[in-house]
Scaffold this active site. Structure first.
Site, PDB file in Angstrom:
ATOM      1  CG  LEU A   3      -1.924  -1.149   1.307  1.00 23.68           C
ATOM      2  CD1 LEU A   3      -2.699  -1.070   2.605  1.00 23.68           C
ATOM      3  CD2 LEU A   3      -2.870  -1.124   0.123  1.00 23.68           C
TER       4      LEU A   3
ATOM      5  N   GLY B 149       7.519   4.255   3.359  1.00 25.65           N
ATOM      6  CA  GLY B 149       7.877   5.495   4.052  1.00 25.65           C
ATOM      7  C   GLY B 149       9.144   5.313   4.837  1.00 25.65           C
TER       8      GLY B 149
ATOM      9  CG  MET C  36       8.604   5.044  10.781  1.00 26.77           C
ATOM     10  SD  MET C  36       7.053   5.511  11.581  1.00 26.77           S
ATOM     11  CE  MET C  36       6.652   3.981  12.418  1.00 26.77           C
TER      12      MET C  36
ATOM     13  CB  VAL D  80       1.725   0.170   4.929  1.00 30.32           C
ATOM     14  CG1 VAL D  80       0.363  -0.312   5.412  1.00 30.32           C
ATOM     15  CG2 VAL D  80       2.366   1.064   5.968  1.00 30.32           C
TER      16      VAL D  80
ATOM     17  CE  LYS E 294       3.453   1.826  10.119  1.00 28.65           C
ATOM     18  NZ  LYS E 294       3.808   2.623   8.945  1.00 28.65           N
TER      19      LYS E 294
ATOM     20  CD  GLU F 200     -10.186  -0.417  12.153  1.00 27.01           C
ATOM     21  OE1 GLU F 200     -11.251  -0.053  11.622  1.00 27.01           O
ATOM     22  OE2 GLU F 200      -9.811  -0.053  13.281  1.00 27.01           O
TER      23      GLU F 200
ATOM     24  CG  ASP G 102       4.339  10.421  12.046  1.00 32.06           C
ATOM     25  OD1 ASP G 102       4.688  11.556  11.657  1.00 32.06           O
ATOM     26  OD2 ASP G 102       4.443   9.404  11.331  1.00 32.06           O
TER      27      ASP G 102
ATOM     28  CB  ALA H  84      -0.001  10.363   5.136  1.00 32.06           C
ATOM     29  CG  ASN H  85      -0.133   8.613   9.999  1.00 29.24           C
ATOM     30  OD1 ASN H  85      -0.135   7.650   9.244  1.00 29.24           O
ATOM     31  ND2 ASN H  85       0.944   8.991  10.667  1.00 29.24           N
TER      32      ASN H  85
END
Length: 864
Positions: free
Chosen positions: A89, A92, A94, A97, A114, A163, A207, A211-212
């Site tokens: 998906l 990034g 970190m 995903v 992730k 989720e 964060d 995007a989040n």
């Protein structure tokens, strides 16, 4: 390093960097004198400045480890735990995903996985996940995507199962749907509600960015990655991994990070407030608040930590957009910029406060970010109540015009005297209409405290002018005294709507008393004058005791007021109004006697008030004035009986009195719903007192229910940020609720509620400090000290350094609490339940010092 010392370092560095190497050394010798640490700090900056390809000159991406191993291999179809990877998906800083589905045939479920970048220590991430998942598991909120599971893949990468949310980033959603400013703000407030929910459970996002923050197809908000950033942060020093060579990575997005995150300082809920401010800026202006793209560490430090952002309204224009949402006003500028303050303590104290300011903006109310300018708040009030205040404007205009005419006509010849006197009477009538009828008309409007003060002060100005003109009489002096008394009530009458200006209230009551005393002494004053003087003494005594703590002197003054009303009542035994006023005086006086330590005299006084009002209520069951007076008398009698302490003979009587008070206030809502502001406030007070009684007898769960019911009652009417008493009542209930949570062992929730109450009290101290505020501060500080003591003795903190940290914090809280209690005890007698807080603070301070001494004695040589 303190902000002042950092400023000194920057100044010396800027001056020295302009010199050659030899001159720099001489300059530092002279500028730093004997401060070796200061010299070393500046010298290290100069050395870094002279280094080619310095750290600060490289972009953040140069520090990131390589992408997931192997870099070019397709992971589609691989098994991760109980899940099979379907499609990537996104990628990034970190990691990656992936969309995944349950692969063990137990049940069908799609999730987001992730895969954490390999630069993070695998064992460390797993250790942190185990430490934090219980907290994250409590985030059961419809707008927060849940963290489901976590572990380590066969290839060695840590992974987190979350989720799966189908949606678009909030900024893209707003653009694609062409949402208006109001629609964007309402959507943003849903985000604030979710973040606030997490903060109440002591979880910080760290964060927040578009995007989040996804918006689903049905327009619902979903927040991603809650707590994920913290999972990747280092543990405390005592729990850190033993491998000191591991590279510590800070998971952040510079464009949406707070200054303290950029600088690696401790993260608090204020960091999320800042990030939400950046998101709000994007939604309003269509661009970033920063002048650069933050491509380098230098740009990030300069723009985020040092450069003030543009106003959203100006930034929207520079973005080249002509959409309607770019037409922003000053209120939205100030709200956004307050959230973006560089200093955490100058931002909104909580996400709830930011959301509340946006609600006030949408409702046309004054916003906190604009401050307390009277002209601004008055303008907002006028726009909200155009119809109600149109008549007030006409009266004010007529009042001013009439006064001018009156003053002019008094100088006209004798043949025009009759006309001048008619104008004089007209202005006087208008002033009284303005002061009483207009004030009464808006007194029950939510948020009207400040406007009421303005109305009465304006009328008082004109009456004061009239009193200096020829023809003034005792009736005019009485009207002037009534005006001073009414202003004083709004300025600082305790247990009533007021603006928190207690010193000004005492001055106004004193002026009213000075006007009325000669009238009474002359022997010509009627019952109306004596009533007014008696209540001015009663109210001044109560206000004075909260300022200087001289409870004995205050009780003597309230006794003077009671004696006057007893004379009036004896002269008019069949006058129900005279009897009601006397009962109200007994209520005032009973509380004063408690503060002075005369508990049994206070109980007798409270019973007199109840007896009188019960007889009046039987004769007129639906009279609102009597209903309110009797309900308050029941509540007061219960509080006074509590002063005896927990005695079996009084416990049931106290609860019965509070229950009667609640029943009467609720009856008042039926017969006079237009006065719901005062009635809901009375219900809140009685239920809060009932909770206190239940708490003292050990029924903590039942007490918690009553405190929540009291808070629910306060929430029935819109908040009035200018009503000092309402805010103080709310803080008191928060403190009581936190105390019950502590008794039930819910320490985390208790600490969060205490911290919220401290934030409100900090604002109240700045507006109007008094002993009630000081008592609440002392109680909360003592309670926070007890929480730190629990942490220090918890098996969780076995390391000496961790225990010391909590003992130091406990000592600081108790040290702040004790002198506040001692200031109160100089003149006021605290009831046993209240005095217990002081005893706990003293004992806690003693225990803290003893444990600190013991632990410091165990320190290795050279450490302390």
């Amino acid at each position: 390093m303190t902000p002042e010392r950092w400023t000194r370092v920057k100044i010396l560095f800027e001056r020295a960097s302009a010199l050659d190497r030899v001159s720099q050394l001489s300059f530092l010798d002279g500028a730093c004198e004997e401060d070796a640490e200061l010299r070393a700090e500046v010298a290290s900056l100069l050395a870094a400045h002279a280094t080619a390809d310095a750290v600060v000159d490289r972009t953040a991406t140069e520090y990131l480890p390589s992408m997931l191993e192997p870099a070019n291999e397709d992971w589609q179809g691989r098994r991760i735990g109980a899940y099979e990877l379907i499609a990537c998906l996104g990628r990034g800083g970190m990691g990656e995903v992936w969309r995944a589905r349950r692969a063990d045939a137990e049940f069908e479920k799609q999730v987001a996985i992730k895969l954490v970048r390999t630069g993070y220590d695998t064992a460390f991430v797993l250790q942190r996940f185990k430490a934090e998942r219980q907290i994250l598991a409590t985030l059961e909120h419809p707008n927060i995507a849940r963290l489901i599971d976590g572990g380590m893949a066969a290839e060695g990468q840590p992974y987190l199962v979350m989720e799966l949310v189908e949606g678009r980033p909030i900024d893209e959603y707003c653009e694609s749907h062409n949402l208006s400013v109001a629609e964007r703000l309402r959507l943003f407030r849903e985000v604030c509600a979710a973040v606030s929910y997490a903060h109440q459970r002591l979880v910080v996002h760290r964060d927040l960015k578009p995007a989040n923050i996804l918006v689903t197809a049905d327009g619902s908000i979903k927040l991603l990655d809650f707590g994920i950033a913290k999972l990747l942060q280092p543990l405390s020093a005592d729990a850190a991994p033993a491998d000191a060579t591991r590279t510590t990575m800070r998971a952040l997005t510079p464009a949406f990070s707070s200054p303290e995150q950029i600088l690696g300082l401790p993260i608090t809920t204020a960091s999320d407030v800042y990030s939400l401010g950046v998101v709000l800026f994007h939604l309003l202006a269509g661009r970033s608040p920063y002048r650069t793209t933050l491509a380098s560490t230098r740009d990030a430090i300069k723009d985020v930590c040092e450069t003030e952002p543009l106003k959203p309204s100006a930034a929207a224009l520079t973005a080249g957009t002509h959409k309607t949402y770019a037409l922003l006003d000053r209120d939205l500028d100030d709200i956004t910029l307050k959230a973006l303050r560089k200093e955490p303590e100058k931002r909104y104290s909580s996400v709830e406060q930011l959301s509340e300011d946006l609600r006030r903006y949408l409702s046309g109310l004054p916003v906190i970010a604009r401050g307390d300018q009277l002209s601004y708040r008055a303008g907002k009030f006028l726009r909200r109540h155009r119809i109600e205040l149109a008549a007030a404007g006409l009266v004010a205009g007529s009042l001013i015009a009439g006064l001018a005419v009156s003053l002019y006509e008094t100088r006209i010849a004798n043949q025009q005297r009759a006309r001048a006197e008619r104008h004089f009477a007209s202005v006087r009538s208008l002033a009284n209409t303005f002061m009483f009828q207009m004030d009464d008309a808006i007194s029950d409007l939510p948020g009207a405290t400040e406007a009421r003060e303005l109305l009465v002060k304006t009328a008082l100005t004109y009456l004061d002018t009239l009193s200096k003109e020829p023809g003034s009489d005792p009736a005019l002096q009485l009207e002037l005294a009534q005006a001073y008394g009414k202003v004083a009530d709004i300025q600082g009458q305790t247990n009533s709507q007021n603006t928190g200006h207690a010193h000004a209230a005492v001055d106004s009551y004193s002026k009213a008393i000075a006007l009325l005393t000669p009238l009474v002494a002359a022997g010509a004053a009627d019952a109306k004058v004596r009533n007014q003087l008696a209540f001015d003494h009663l109210k001044r005594s109560r206000t004075l005791v909260t300022l200087d703590g001289d409870a004995r002197t205050a009780a003597d003054e309230s006794q003077l007021g009671v004696a006057m009303l007893e004379q009036v009542s004896a002269a008019n035994p069949n006058d129900a109004q005279a009897q009601r006023r006397l009962a109200s005086a007994y209520v005032f006086h009973a509380q004063g006697l408690v503060w002075a330590g005369d508990t049994e005299a206070a109980v007798a006084c409270a019973h007199k008030a109840v007896s009188i009002l019960e007889a009046l209520q039987r004769a007129a069951p639906d009279n609102l004035e009597i209903i309110l007076a009797l309900a308050r008398a029941y509540n007061n009698a219960g509080v006074v009986l509590q002063a005896r302490g927990v005695q079996p003979a009084t416990i049931e009587e106290v609860l019965a009195l509070f229950e009667k008070a609640v029943a009467l206030f609720e009856h008042g809502l039926v017969v006079a719903p237009e006065h719901e502001l005062a009635l809901w406030g009375g219900i809140a007070a009685a239920r809060g007192n009932m909770g206190t009684e239940l708490h003292e007898r050990g029924s903590y769960a039942a007490a918690l229910q009553q405190y929540q019911a009291a808070l629910d009652a306060l929430a029935k009417t819109p908040p009035d940020s200018h009503d000092f008493q309402a805010q103080l009542d709310g803080v008191r209930l928060m403190e009581h609720r936190a105390r019950a949570l502590f008794a039930l062992g819910q320490i985390v929730e208790s600490a969060a509620l205490y911290a919220q109450a401290l934030g409100v009290l900090g604002e109240l101290v700045a507006r109007g400090d008094n002993l009630e505020v000081q008592y609440n501060l002392a109680t909360i500080q003592m309670s926070m000290g007890r929480i730190e003591m629990l942490k220090a003795t918890s098996p969780t903190f076995k390391a000496r350094s961790a225990q010391l940290q909590h003992w130091y914090a406990a000592r600081d809280w108790f040290t702040a609490s004790v002198p506040r209690y001692e200031r109160i005890l100089k003149g006021v007698t605290l009831i046993p339940q209240e005095k217990a807080g002081y005893d706990l603070a003293l004992a806690g301070l003693k225990d803290s010092n003893a444990n600190i001494a013991t632990l410091e004695a165990k320190a290795p040589p050279g450490q302390h």
